[in-house]
Design a protein around this motif. Structure first.
Motif, PDB file in Angstrom:
ATOM      1  N   GLN A   8     -15.593   8.014   7.630  1.00 15.80           N
ATOM      2  CA  GLN A   8     -15.636   6.645   8.384  1.00 15.80           C
ATOM      3  C   GLN A   8     -14.035   6.735   9.248  1.00 15.80           C
ATOM      4  OE1 GLN A   8     -15.527   4.474   4.548  1.00 15.80           O
ATOM      5  NE2 GLN A   8     -17.213   4.778   3.770  1.00 15.80           N
ATOM      6  N   PHE A   9     -13.630   7.232   9.411  1.00 17.86           N
ATOM      7  CA  PHE A   9     -12.411   7.972  10.231  1.00 17.86           C
ATOM      8  C   PHE A   9     -12.464   7.109  11.305  1.00 17.86           C
ATOM      9  CE2 PHE A   9      -9.267   9.472  12.097  1.00 17.86           C
ATOM     10  CZ  PHE A   9      -7.960   9.919  11.390  1.00 17.86           C
ATOM     11  N   GLY A  10     -13.542   7.138  12.564  1.00 16.97           N
ATOM     12  CA  GLY A  10     -13.648   5.947  13.495  1.00 16.97           C
ATOM     13  C   GLY A  10     -13.143   4.591  13.296  1.00 16.97           C
ATOM     14  N   PRO A  11     -14.252   3.937  12.329  1.00 14.25           N
ATOM     15  CA  PRO A  11     -13.494   2.682  12.744  1.00 14.25           C
ATOM     16  C   PRO A  11     -12.520   2.494  11.579  1.00 14.25           C
ATOM     17  CG  PRO A  11     -16.010   3.135  12.142  1.00 14.25           C
ATOM     18  CD  PRO A  11     -15.153   4.635  11.699  1.00 14.25           C
ATOM     19  N   ARG A  12     -12.096   3.107   9.683  1.00 15.77           N
ATOM     20  CA  ARG A  12     -10.877   2.685   9.884  1.00 15.77           C
ATOM     21  C   ARG A  12     -10.064   3.415  10.582  1.00 15.77           C
ATOM     22  NH1 ARG A  12     -11.483   3.579   3.101  1.00 15.77           N
ATOM     23  NH2 ARG A  12     -13.448   2.756   3.069  1.00 15.77           N
ATOM     24  N   LEU A  13      -9.881   4.811  11.153  1.00 16.29           N
ATOM     25  CA  LEU A  13      -8.666   3.749  12.081  1.00 16.29           C
ATOM     26  C   LEU A  13      -8.678   3.002  13.342  1.00 16.29           C
ATOM     27  CD1 LEU A  13      -6.880   6.124  13.536  1.00 16.29           C
ATOM     28  CD2 LEU A  13      -7.995   6.919  15.536  1.00 16.29           C
ATOM     29  N   LYS A  14      -9.340   2.733  13.907  1.00 17.91           N
ATOM     30  CA  LYS A  14      -9.929   1.652  14.548  1.00 17.91           C
ATOM     31  C   LYS A  14      -9.081   0.094  13.616  1.00 17.91           C
ATOM     32  CE  LYS A  14     -12.289  -1.161  17.911  1.00 17.91           C
ATOM     33  NZ  LYS A  14     -13.925  -1.216  18.842  1.00 17.91           N
TER      34      LYS A  14
END
Length: 94
Positions: A8-14
């Motif tokens: 879930q890297f992308g959504p959590r990074l944002k």
């Protein structure tokens, strides 16, 4: 064949960036990761190498496990070759 998304890297990074109130350029300044690359991570068009992921997690004051979505209980995480992992030098006598 399309592989399922395993992090879930992308959504959590944002999410973590926005919770800090930072723009992409601010996060880029703090981490040394190019701002265009951060956009690609957030859009899941690209995955970071481990060094970049660690720098992002440190700047955002979150764990790498959380950023990758590994904070969920093992029963909820997708199964990946766990059965093939064998500790070295820790063989159990049968």
């Amino acid at each position: 064949m399309t592989l399922p998304r395993i992090t879930q890297f992308g959504p959590r990074l944002k999410r973590a960036r926005l919770e800090k109130g930072w723009g992409v350029r601010r996060l880029a300044e703090l981490t040394g990761v190019d701002f265009r690359t951060i956009y690609l991570y957030e859009d899941e068009a690209r995955s970071p190498n481990i060094e970049a992921a660690v720098r992002l997690a440190q700047a955002l004051d979150c764990s790498l496990d959380w950023l990758c979505g590994l904070d969920e209980p093992a029963a909820v995480q997708p199964l990946r070759c766990k059965a093939e992992i064998r500790p070295i030098g820790c063989e159990v006598d049968a």
